[in-house]
Design a protein around this motif. Sequence first.
Motif, mmCIF file in Angstrom:
data_model
loop_
_atom_site.group_PDB
_atom_site.id
_atom_site.type_symbol
_atom_site.label_atom_id
_atom_site.label_comp_id
_atom_site.label_asym_id
_atom_site.label_seq_id
_atom_site.Cartn_x
_atom_site.Cartn_y
_atom_site.Cartn_z
ATOM 1 N N GLN A 6 0.834 -1.202 0.000
ATOM 2 C CA GLN A 6 0.000 0.000 0.000
ATOM 3 C C GLN A 6 0.870 1.254 0.000
ATOM 4 N N ILE A 7 1.917 1.251 0.790
ATOM 5 C CA ILE A 7 2.811 2.419 0.854
ATOM 6 C C ILE A 7 3.537 2.613 -0.471
ATOM 7 N N ILE A 8 4.008 1.521 -1.064
ATOM 8 C CA ILE A 8 4.713 1.622 -2.346
ATOM 9 C C ILE A 8 3.785 2.173 -3.422
ATOM 10 N N ILE A 9 2.571 1.679 -3.468
ATOM 11 C CA ILE A 9 1.607 2.153 -4.466
ATOM 12 C C ILE A 9 1.284 3.624 -4.248
ATOM 13 N N LEU A 10 1.081 4.020 -2.999
ATOM 14 C CA LEU A 10 0.784 5.424 -2.706
ATOM 15 C C LEU A 10 1.943 6.336 -3.091
ATOM 16 N N VAL A 11 3.172 5.906 -2.814
ATOM 17 C CA VAL A 11 4.342 6.713 -3.164
ATOM 18 C C VAL A 11 4.458 6.861 -4.686
ATOM 19 N N VAL A 12 4.261 5.762 -5.408
ATOM 20 C CA VAL A 12 4.341 5.810 -6.870
ATOM 21 C C VAL A 12 3.259 6.726 -7.436
ATOM 22 N N LEU A 13 2.058 6.637 -6.903
ATOM 23 C CA LEU A 13 0.971 7.493 -7.387
ATOM 24 C C LEU A 13 1.217 8.964 -7.080
ATOM 25 N N ILE A 14 1.761 9.248 -5.914
ATOM 26 C CA ILE A 14 2.075 10.638 -5.561
ATOM 27 C C ILE A 14 3.180 11.176 -6.459
ATOM 28 N N LEU A 15 4.188 10.341 -6.754
ATOM 29 C CA LEU A 15 5.253 10.765 -7.674
ATOM 30 C C LEU A 15 4.693 11.026 -9.071
ATOM 31 N N ALA A 16 3.793 10.166 -9.533
ATOM 32 C CA ALA A 16 3.183 10.369 -10.849
ATOM 33 C C ALA A 16 2.367 11.657 -10.867
ATOM 34 N N LEU A 17 1.658 11.925 -9.788
ATOM 35 C CA LEU A 17 0.890 13.165 -9.681
ATOM 36 C C LEU A 17 1.815 14.379 -9.732
ATOM 37 N N ALA A 18 2.965 14.282 -9.043
ATOM 38 C CA ALA A 18 3.940 15.379 -9.056
ATOM 39 C C ALA A 18 4.524 15.583 -10.459
ATOM 40 N N VAL A 19 4.772 14.504 -11.178
ATOM 41 C CA VAL A 19 5.323 14.609 -12.539
ATOM 42 C C VAL A 19 4.329 15.296 -13.468
ATOM 43 N N VAL A 20 3.065 14.910 -13.390
ATOM 44 C CA VAL A 20 2.042 15.526 -14.242
ATOM 45 C C VAL A 20 1.859 16.993 -13.864
ATOM 46 N N LEU A 21 1.822 17.280 -12.584
ATOM 47 C CA LEU A 21 1.684 18.664 -12.122
ATOM 48 C C LEU A 21 2.864 19.518 -12.581
ATOM 49 N N ASN A 22 4.067 18.964 -12.526
ATOM 50 C CA ASN A 22 5.256 19.684 -12.968
ATOM 51 C C ASN A 22 5.217 19.925 -14.479
ATOM 52 N N ALA A 23 4.729 18.959 -15.236
ATOM 53 C CA ALA A 23 4.621 19.129 -16.688
ATOM 54 C C ALA A 23 3.638 20.248 -17.032
ATOM 55 N N VAL A 24 2.555 20.348 -16.285
ATOM 56 C CA VAL A 24 1.588 21.428 -16.513
ATOM 57 C C VAL A 24 2.204 22.764 -16.106
ATOM 58 N N ARG A 25 2.909 22.756 -14.995
ATOM 59 C CA ARG A 25 3.532 23.991 -14.512
ATOM 60 C C ARG A 25 4.571 24.513 -15.502
ATOM 61 N N MET A 29 2.826 20.300 -20.924
ATOM 62 C CA MET A 29 1.566 19.580 -21.116
ATOM 63 C C MET A 29 0.432 20.555 -20.847
ATOM 64 N N ARG A 30 -0.519 20.580 -21.766
ATOM 65 C CA ARG A 30 -1.662 21.466 -21.575
ATOM 66 C C ARG A 30 -2.586 20.878 -20.516
ATOM 67 N N LEU A 31 -3.279 21.765 -19.832
ATOM 68 C CA LEU A 31 -4.130 21.354 -18.726
ATOM 69 C C LEU A 31 -5.250 20.422 -19.182
ATOM 70 N N LYS A 32 -5.805 20.666 -20.359
ATOM 71 C CA LYS A 32 -6.913 19.823 -20.809
ATOM 72 C C LYS A 32 -6.465 18.389 -21.053
ATOM 73 N N TYR A 33 -5.188 18.169 -21.358
ATOM 74 C CA TYR A 33 -4.675 16.808 -21.507
ATOM 75 C C TYR A 33 -4.228 16.225 -20.177
ATOM 76 N N ALA A 34 -3.951 17.073 -19.213
ATOM 77 C CA ALA A 34 -3.522 16.607 -17.897
ATOM 78 C C ALA A 34 -4.709 16.248 -17.000
ATOM 79 N N LEU A 35 -5.870 16.801 -17.274
ATOM 80 C CA LEU A 35 -7.031 16.530 -16.426
ATOM 81 C C LEU A 35 -7.392 15.049 -16.340
ATOM 82 N N PRO A 36 -7.392 14.305 -17.453
ATOM 83 C CA PRO A 36 -7.657 12.856 -17.293
ATOM 84 C C PRO A 36 -6.619 12.165 -16.418
#
Length: 120
Positions: A6-25, A29-36
């Motif tokens: 559970q911890i490993i999955i949560l860490v990986v998901l949080i890292l993926a969220l940070a990567v997508v957020l950084n790409a938008v920032r 990556m445009r926001l409309k493609y990042a929303l999904p």
Amino acid sequence: MSLRAQIIILVVLILALAVVLNAVRKKSMRLKYALPWFGCLIVLLIVSAIPNGLVGLSNLLGIYSPVNMVFFLGFLFSLAIIFVLTLVVSRLAERIRKLTQAMALMEKRLMQEQKEGNKL
């Protein structure tokens, strides 16, 4: 699901969220493609954070392990994102075709006007 998984999955998901957020920032990556992506990652975070809900859902669907359920949901969300991106590519291909045709017509008109101008 074990606490370690559970911890490993949560860490990986949080890292993926940070990567997508950084790409938008960074505007790579445009926001409309990042929303999904945001939607999928948030749903997976919620499902992963509530192990009893995940167990109930996996039992309901007949999936042996809750960890397998997380990866199954990830697979389904990936398919959804691929579908959305396929729609975008199809629309862009159609727009490129129309622009190419319009440009060819404009070039033809320009060539005709140049020929008519040389005749005078």
